[in-house]
Design a protein around this motif. Structure first.
Motif, PDB file in Angstrom:
ATOM      1  N   UNK A 215       0.810  -1.232   0.000  1.00  0.00           N
ATOM      2  CA  UNK A 215       0.000   0.000   0.000  1.00  0.00           C
ATOM      3  C   UNK A 215       0.838   1.274   0.000  1.00  0.00           C
ATOM      4  N   UNK A 216       2.149   1.160   0.279  1.00  0.00           N
ATOM      5  CA  UNK A 216       2.980   2.356   0.366  1.00  0.00           C
ATOM      6  C   UNK A 216       3.109   3.094  -0.952  1.00  0.00           C
ATOM      7  N   UNK A 217       3.371   2.351  -2.027  1.00  0.00           N
ATOM      8  CA  UNK A 217       3.534   2.997  -3.335  1.00  0.00           C
ATOM      9  C   UNK A 217       2.246   3.658  -3.793  1.00  0.00           C
ATOM     10  N   UNK A 232      12.255   7.635   8.392  1.00  0.00           N
ATOM     11  CA  UNK A 232      12.726   6.264   8.238  1.00  0.00           C
ATOM     12  C   UNK A 232      14.133   6.215   7.692  1.00  0.00           C
ATOM     13  N   UNK A 233      14.442   5.142   6.948  1.00  0.00           N
ATOM     14  CA  UNK A 233      15.791   4.906   6.474  1.00  0.00           C
ATOM     15  C   UNK A 233      16.104   5.619   5.172  1.00  0.00           C
ATOM     16  N   UNK A 234      17.401   5.819   4.942  1.00  0.00           N
ATOM     17  CA  UNK A 234      17.873   6.533   3.755  1.00  0.00           C
ATOM     18  C   UNK A 234      17.467   5.825   2.477  1.00  0.00           C
ATOM     19  N   UNK A 235      17.615   4.519   2.426  1.00  0.00           N
ATOM     20  CA  UNK A 235      17.304   3.783   1.201  1.00  0.00           C
ATOM     21  C   UNK A 235      15.839   3.944   0.810  1.00  0.00           C
ATOM     22  N   UNK A 236      14.942   3.827   1.792  1.00  0.00           N
ATOM     23  CA  UNK A 236      13.519   4.002   1.508  1.00  0.00           C
ATOM     24  C   UNK A 236      13.221   5.446   1.123  1.00  0.00           C
ATOM     25  N   UNK A 237      13.857   6.389   1.795  1.00  0.00           N
ATOM     26  CA  UNK A 237      13.650   7.793   1.463  1.00  0.00           C
ATOM     27  C   UNK A 237      14.061   8.117   0.041  1.00  0.00           C
ATOM     28  N   UNK A 240      11.367   6.783  -2.291  1.00  0.00           N
ATOM     29  CA  UNK A 240      10.180   7.647  -2.289  1.00  0.00           C
ATOM     30  C   UNK A 240      10.427   8.874  -3.155  1.00  0.00           C
ATOM     31  N   UNK A 241      11.616   9.459  -3.043  1.00  0.00           N
ATOM     32  CA  UNK A 241      11.938  10.652  -3.832  1.00  0.00           C
ATOM     33  C   UNK A 241      11.894  10.359  -5.329  1.00  0.00           C
ATOM     34  N   UNK A 242      12.244   9.124  -5.700  1.00  0.00           N
ATOM     35  CA  UNK A 242      12.249   8.760  -7.122  1.00  0.00           C
ATOM     36  C   UNK A 242      10.845   8.559  -7.671  1.00  0.00           C
ATOM     37  N   UNK A 243       9.932   8.033  -6.866  1.00  0.00           N
ATOM     38  CA  UNK A 243       8.628   7.620  -7.391  1.00  0.00           C
ATOM     39  C   UNK A 243       7.495   8.580  -7.058  1.00  0.00           C
TER      40      UNK A 243
END
Length: 478
Positions: A215-217, A232-237, A240-243
């Motif tokens: 559900x996040x996307x 949260x974490x850098x990788x997830x952040x 998110x910035x990309x999508x």
């Protein structure tokens, strides 16, 4: 401590709903089942967004006095039931009951500050006549809400970090959809319960529980979402910035915070502050002290006192008020911390204290001689591990402190104001604490970092600025 067995419902578009498919919430201390929460589907999230489209209109038209009243009533509700809230925080997460009670108190403060700031969300007049030929123009700007906020929150402060998004969103006239951490959803649901009891109009707030991968996307990418607030974490952040697309982003992505201890510092005060900064909340804290740079004249004294206090930390039952530190959020996380420490030790680091794991528990750990290229020296450990480095000068300490891809907060201990201002100017961080560890924050101050630590600022007033846009109004008077 409260035992929950009946499944909990999520708040979706003003209604409390259950689902056949559920997520089990465990107590990380002994892996016992606390309860279940609904596992929302993509259709559920789309339904929440559709409801929020209506809720955003309602929120934008709520008079400020009504926003203030609702937020204050929610804070009052939590205050009346504070022990219940604390028990849930302690059960579903890593915090001791003492730490959980402090979080509840901070949540109440966050909401009350949100209510206070709602009345101060003012604009300014603009001197249009500063340009020749514009003498007949007068005007101003004011702040208007962006619309729907998507809030994605972490496990380590499962109540107050949600309040830091929900309180300002409502205070500034927005609707908000919260996707809480899968491991600790109950505190967010309790916050929603408080706002429901306070009379918040339906559809302004939804708390949707479920898998981030499912559900996040949907939440982040939807065009109706005008801002994503993520902790949260850098990788997830970065993902998110990309999508996310063309919308506002506010992200707090963690750190491996440095503290500098100079030779003129009050060593006892520095040790005491850094101990709690390193091992409070099991080190699962974005502000947690991870790297300490000590001038060589004080290094041996600091190490002796620090190790002594680390060894005195009581690790055990979260329910016991004498316990200093509980378990990490999962055994998997404890194993990861153990592996990072092992890698450093293989690189000839020296273990001064701790380094022992028992299921999800990991003892307060102190290292020296850690190679600069070790993962634990470069990344966020998010566990009860601290590294001590001797340095010759402040310049060396600053250079090494900056030599990572993070910059949330830092601390420096010194009695020399000139040296303090040197650090203030040169440390690449969003906040610097003088004669405090990096782990200092009040909920009203601007909070955020640079580099891989994120973008934007939290803290109630700063968050409300992020969640609004200025609208300019100009009158051409004939």
């Amino acid at each position: 401590m409260e035992t929950v067995t009946k499944g909990k419902k999520m708040l979706l578009g003003g209604k409390w709903l259950g689902r056949e498919e559920t997520i089990t919430v465990y107590d990380p201390q002994d892996n016992t089942v606390i309860t279940t929460v609904p596992k929302a589907s993509k259709a559920d999230m789309l339904r929440a967004i559709q409801a929020a489209e209506e809720g955003a209109k309602t929120a934008a038209n709520m008079p400020v006095h009504e926003r203030i009243s609702v937020i204050q009533k929610a804070a009052d509700y939590i205050a009346r039931k504070s022990e219940r809230y604390a028990e849930i925080i302690a059960r579903e997460g890593s915090k001791t009951i003492t730490e959980a009670r402090k979080e509840v108190s901070r949540c109440i403060t966050t909401l009350r500050v949100s209510a206070e700031e709602a009345r101060r969300m003012n604009g300014e007049t603009i001197a249009f006549d500063q340009m020749p030929g514009h003498e007949n123009r007068v005007g101003y700007y004011y702040h208007f809400p962006v619309g729907i906020i998507a809030a994605i929150t972490p496990f380590n402060d499962p109540l107050n970090l949600v309040a830091h998004k929900v309180g300002p969103a409502i205070a500034s006239g927005n609707a908000i959809i919260v996707k809480p951490a899968t491991l600790t959803p109950l505190s967010a649901l309790l916050l929603a319960e408080a706002f429901d009891a306070a009379g918040l109009p339906s559809k302004i707030l939804s708390v949707v529980t479920g898998s981030g991968s499912e559900i996040g996307d949907v939440l982040v990418m939807h065009p109706s979402i005008r801002m994503v607030s993520f902790t949260g974490g850098l990788e997830t952040g970065e993902r998110i910035a990309r999508i996310a697309g063309l919308k506002k982003l506010s992200m707090e992505l963690g750190s491996n915070s440095p503290v500098i201890v100079l030779k003129d510092a009050d060593i006892d005060a520095a040790v005491s502050s850094c101990i709690t900064g390193a091992f409070g909340a099991v080190g699962q804290n974005c502000l947690g002290v991870q790297r300490i740079f000590i001038e060589k004249e004080q290094f041996d004294s600091f190490v002796e006192k620090f190790v002594e206090q680390a060894n005195q930390f009581k690790v055990g039952d979260k329910k016991d008020v004498t316990t200093d530190m509980g378990p990490l959020i999962t055994e998997k996380e404890a194993i990861r911390v153990e592996e990072w420490v092992a890698e450093a030790l293989e690189g000839e680091a020296t273990l001064l204290a701790g380094g022992k794991r028992n299921r999800a528990f990991y003892s307060p750990t102190v290292l020296t001689d850690v190679p600069a290229d070790a993962k634990i020296a470069k990344e966020e450990i998010f566990g009860p591990v601290v590294i001590l480095f001797p340095v010759e000068t402040l310049d060396e300490a600053i250079e090494k402190a900056n030599h990572v891809n993070y910059g949330l907060q830092a601390g420096i201990f010194t009695k020399d104001i000139d040296l303090a201002f040197t650090a203030i100017k040169r440390l690449e961080v969003g906040g610097i604490m003088i004669n405090d560890s990096s782990d200092y924050r009040i909920d009203a101050m601007p909070f955020g970092g640079v580099k891989g630590s994120g973008m934007g600022r939290e803290g109630v007033r700063s968050t409300m600025q992020e969640m609004t846009e200025p609208k300019v109004v100009n009158f051409n008077l004939k």
